[in-house]
Design a protein around this motif. Sequence first.
Motif, PDB file in Angstrom:
ATOM      1  N   MET A   1       7.853 -20.955   3.269  1.00  0.00           N
ATOM      2  CA  MET A   1       7.133 -22.198   3.538  1.00  0.00           C
ATOM      3  C   MET A   1       7.710 -23.265   2.619  1.00  0.00           C
ATOM      4  SD  MET A   1       4.696 -23.919   5.020  1.00  0.00           S
ATOM      5  CE  MET A   1       3.822 -25.455   4.743  1.00  0.00           C
ATOM      6  N   ASP A   2       8.431 -24.225   3.193  1.00  0.00           N
ATOM      7  CA  ASP A   2       9.147 -25.237   2.408  1.00  0.00           C
ATOM      8  C   ASP A   2       8.453 -26.590   2.530  1.00  0.00           C
ATOM      9  OD1 ASP A   2      11.743 -26.316   1.074  1.00  0.00           O
ATOM     10  OD2 ASP A   2      11.477 -27.557   2.860  1.00  0.00           O
ATOM     11  N   THR A   3       8.090 -27.189   1.388  1.00  0.00           N
ATOM     12  CA  THR A   3       7.471 -28.513   1.397  1.00  0.00           C
ATOM     13  C   THR A   3       8.401 -29.566   0.823  1.00  0.00           C
ATOM     14  OG1 THR A   3       6.461 -28.372  -0.809  1.00  0.00           O
ATOM     15  CG2 THR A   3       5.229 -27.394   1.025  1.00  0.00           C
ATOM     16  N   VAL A   4       9.649 -29.191   0.543  1.00  0.00           N
ATOM     17  CA  VAL A   4      10.598 -30.079  -0.129  1.00  0.00           C
ATOM     18  C   VAL A   4      11.591 -30.677   0.863  1.00  0.00           C
ATOM     19  CG1 VAL A   4      12.290 -30.284  -1.975  1.00  0.00           C
ATOM     20  CG2 VAL A   4      10.341 -28.731  -2.245  1.00  0.00           C
ATOM     21  N   GLY A   5      12.213 -29.833   1.685  1.00  0.00           N
ATOM     22  CA  GLY A   5      13.093 -30.315   2.731  1.00  0.00           C
ATOM     23  C   GLY A   5      14.561 -30.405   2.379  1.00  0.00           C
ATOM     24  N   THR A   6      14.934 -29.946   1.183  1.00  0.00           N
ATOM     25  CA  THR A   6      16.338 -29.971   0.776  1.00  0.00           C
ATOM     26  C   THR A   6      16.869 -28.542   0.647  1.00  0.00           C
ATOM     27  OG1 THR A   6      15.727 -29.992  -1.574  1.00  0.00           O
ATOM     28  CG2 THR A   6      16.034 -32.132  -0.489  1.00  0.00           C
ATOM     29  N   ASP A   7      18.206 -28.408   0.644  1.00  0.00           N
ATOM     30  CA  ASP A   7      18.859 -27.102   0.450  1.00  0.00           C
ATOM     31  C   ASP A   7      18.344 -26.035   1.406  1.00  0.00           C
ATOM     32  OD1 ASP A   7      20.316 -28.167  -1.729  1.00  0.00           O
ATOM     33  OD2 ASP A   7      18.632 -27.782  -3.073  1.00  0.00           O
ATOM     34  N   LEU A   8      18.060 -26.421   2.623  1.00  0.00           N
ATOM     35  CA  LEU A   8      17.460 -25.480   3.565  1.00  0.00           C
ATOM     36  C   LEU A   8      18.359 -24.285   3.853  1.00  0.00           C
ATOM     37  CD1 LEU A   8      15.736 -27.858   6.151  1.00  0.00           C
ATOM     38  CD2 LEU A   8      14.729 -26.709   4.177  1.00  0.00           C
ATOM     39  N   LYS A   9      19.676 -24.520   3.912  1.00  0.00           N
ATOM     40  CA  LYS A   9      20.564 -23.400   4.233  1.00  0.00           C
ATOM     41  C   LYS A   9      20.548 -22.333   3.153  1.00  0.00           C
ATOM     42  CE  LYS A   9      24.891 -25.393   2.457  1.00  0.00           C
ATOM     43  NZ  LYS A   9      26.293 -25.778   2.828  1.00  0.00           N
ATOM     44  N   HIS A  10      20.317 -22.740   1.889  1.00  0.00           N
ATOM     45  CA  HIS A  10      20.256 -21.766   0.799  1.00  0.00           C
ATOM     46  C   HIS A  10      18.975 -20.937   0.884  1.00  0.00           C
ATOM     47  CE1 HIS A  10      23.804 -23.477  -1.009  1.00  0.00           C
ATOM     48  NE2 HIS A  10      23.255 -24.673  -1.042  1.00  0.00           N
TER      49      HIS A  10
ATOM     50  N   ASN B   1      14.881 -11.477  11.312  1.00  0.00           N
ATOM     51  CA  ASN B   1      13.753 -12.034  12.070  1.00  0.00           C
ATOM     52  C   ASN B   1      12.795 -12.832  11.188  1.00  0.00           C
ATOM     53  OD1 ASN B   1      14.649 -10.889  14.551  1.00  0.00           O
ATOM     54  ND2 ASN B   1      13.753  -8.928  13.933  1.00  0.00           N
ATOM     55  N   GLY B   2      13.270 -13.272  10.018  1.00  0.00           N
ATOM     56  CA  GLY B   2      12.456 -14.100   9.142  1.00  0.00           C
ATOM     57  C   GLY B   2      12.313 -15.512   9.692  1.00  0.00           C
ATOM     58  N   ARG B   3      11.315 -16.253   9.156  1.00  0.00           N
ATOM     59  CA  ARG B   3      11.032 -17.599   9.630  1.00  0.00           C
ATOM     60  C   ARG B   3      10.897 -18.543   8.443  1.00  0.00           C
ATOM     61  NH1 ARG B   3       8.478 -13.011  10.277  1.00  0.00           N
ATOM     62  NH2 ARG B   3       6.325 -13.798  10.356  1.00  0.00           N
ATOM     63  N   LEU B   4      11.606 -19.677   8.504  1.00  0.00           N
ATOM     64  CA  LEU B   4      11.454 -20.730   7.497  1.00  0.00           C
ATOM     65  C   LEU B   4      10.768 -21.906   8.169  1.00  0.00           C
ATOM     66  CD1 LEU B   4      14.105 -21.959   4.932  1.00  0.00           C
ATOM     67  CD2 LEU B   4      12.608 -23.558   6.120  1.00  0.00           C
ATOM     68  N   VAL B   5       9.629 -22.309   7.619  1.00  0.00           N
ATOM     69  CA  VAL B   5       8.897 -23.457   8.148  1.00  0.00           C
ATOM     70  C   VAL B   5       8.960 -24.569   7.122  1.00  0.00           C
ATOM     71  CG1 VAL B   5       6.715 -24.291   9.077  1.00  0.00           C
ATOM     72  CG2 VAL B   5       7.335 -21.891   9.355  1.00  0.00           C
ATOM     73  N   THR B   6       9.466 -25.733   7.521  1.00  0.00           N
ATOM     74  CA  THR B   6       9.555 -26.871   6.606  1.00  0.00           C
ATOM     75  C   THR B   6       8.757 -28.039   7.164  1.00  0.00           C
ATOM     76  OG1 THR B   6      11.056 -28.389   5.447  1.00  0.00           O
ATOM     77  CG2 THR B   6      11.700 -27.695   7.668  1.00  0.00           C
ATOM     78  N   ILE B   7       8.147 -28.802   6.273  1.00  0.00           N
ATOM     79  CA  ILE B   7       7.363 -29.957   6.715  1.00  0.00           C
ATOM     80  C   ILE B   7       8.089 -31.256   6.401  1.00  0.00           C
ATOM     81  CG2 ILE B   7       5.156 -28.773   6.527  1.00  0.00           C
ATOM     82  CD1 ILE B   7       4.723 -30.250   3.874  1.00  0.00           C
ATOM     83  N   GLY B   8       9.340 -31.148   5.958  1.00  0.00           N
ATOM     84  CA  GLY B   8      10.085 -32.366   5.673  1.00  0.00           C
ATOM     85  C   GLY B   8      11.574 -32.134   5.786  1.00  0.00           C
ATOM     86  N   PHE B   9      12.287 -33.089   6.379  1.00  0.00           N
ATOM     87  CA  PHE B   9      13.746 -33.047   6.387  1.00  0.00           C
ATOM     88  C   PHE B   9      14.228 -34.465   6.071  1.00  0.00           C
ATOM     89  CE2 PHE B   9      11.859 -32.822  10.561  1.00  0.00           C
ATOM     90  CZ  PHE B   9      12.332 -33.938  11.233  1.00  0.00           C
ATOM     91  N   PRO B  10      14.498 -34.735   4.772  1.00  0.00           N
ATOM     92  CA  PRO B  10      14.775 -36.096   4.314  1.00  0.00           C
ATOM     93  C   PRO B  10      16.109 -36.668   4.747  1.00  0.00           C
ATOM     94  CG  PRO B  10      15.084 -34.534   2.527  1.00  0.00           C
ATOM     95  CD  PRO B  10      14.512 -33.755   3.679  1.00  0.00           C
ATOM     96  N   SER B  11      16.976 -35.895   5.371  1.00  0.00           N
ATOM     97  CA  SER B  11      18.284 -36.415   5.765  1.00  0.00           C
ATOM     98  C   SER B  11      18.599 -36.014   7.196  1.00  0.00           C
ATOM     99  CB  SER B  11      19.372 -35.875   4.830  1.00  0.00           C
ATOM    100  OG  SER B  11      19.520 -34.477   4.996  1.00  0.00           O
ATOM    101  N   PHE B  12      19.522 -36.756   7.812  1.00  0.00           N
ATOM    102  CA  PHE B  12      19.935 -36.453   9.176  1.00  0.00           C
ATOM    103  C   PHE B  12      20.602 -35.091   9.262  1.00  0.00           C
ATOM    104  CE2 PHE B  12      23.115 -36.671  12.611  1.00  0.00           C
ATOM    105  CZ  PHE B  12      22.262 -36.891  13.685  1.00  0.00           C
ATOM    106  N   SER B  13      21.380 -34.743   8.229  1.00  0.00           N
ATOM    107  CA  SER B  13      22.056 -33.445   8.228  1.00  0.00           C
ATOM    108  C   SER B  13      21.056 -32.296   8.208  1.00  0.00           C
ATOM    109  CB  SER B  13      23.012 -33.343   7.030  1.00  0.00           C
ATOM    110  OG  SER B  13      22.309 -33.466   5.803  1.00  0.00           O
TER     111      SER B  13
END
Length: 232
Positions: A126-135, A143-155
Amino acid sequence: MGVLPINLRNQVGSAAEYVAISPEKISKTPIKIDLIQAAALPGVGATAIIALKYKANLRKGEKLLVRGASGGVGSIAIQIGKMLGAHVTALANEKHLTFLQELGADEVFDYKETSPTDLKKFDVVMDTVGTDLKHYRRLLAKNGRLVTIGFPSFSSFIYILTSTIFGSRRVRTFSANPKNEILKELASYVDSNKVRPVVDSIYRLSDVAKAHHSLETGGGRGKRIINLLDKK
């Protein structure tokens, strides 16, 4: 209690004594807490419930990592994770780690001293930051799941989009716009002592700029609240 929907200019929320809102966007506050505490609940509580229970489908016995665990969403996500029977690991500022253990976290780590390579595999991140998602995606088990509530950049947005197409470890994002069914569910968790609101600080309406400055500075614990009843 309720959450104002995002308008056409992508703005959300208000600082006002009165607002007009659809009845389907509000529900009664929990019985066991006061209005100040209730004000800390709807946005972050609904987000945590939707993310973990309905988007990630977190199950009993799974391993959950909450990144940004001391913030408004993170502090509730820890409690929702424990309620759902997960083993919860919290990543946050060192000064909040003891508090996060009190909320129920099984393991706590200082984000300044802990890199993704120092952590083990998780079923859900559960990510609330939105950076370094690939790491952090690399921490997901099969079959894991990453849920993020923010993506501060287009990339970051492009990365999320492609991850939904390729591979078994998916990244999911959403903008919580809860109806009263979710708010009623949240209230029931509070009244059954499974979740409690976390209030960082309380401001008068005349001090709303100070509240925003505190939020932008970061490093808080839970939610900043504007108390409309205090007009001194």
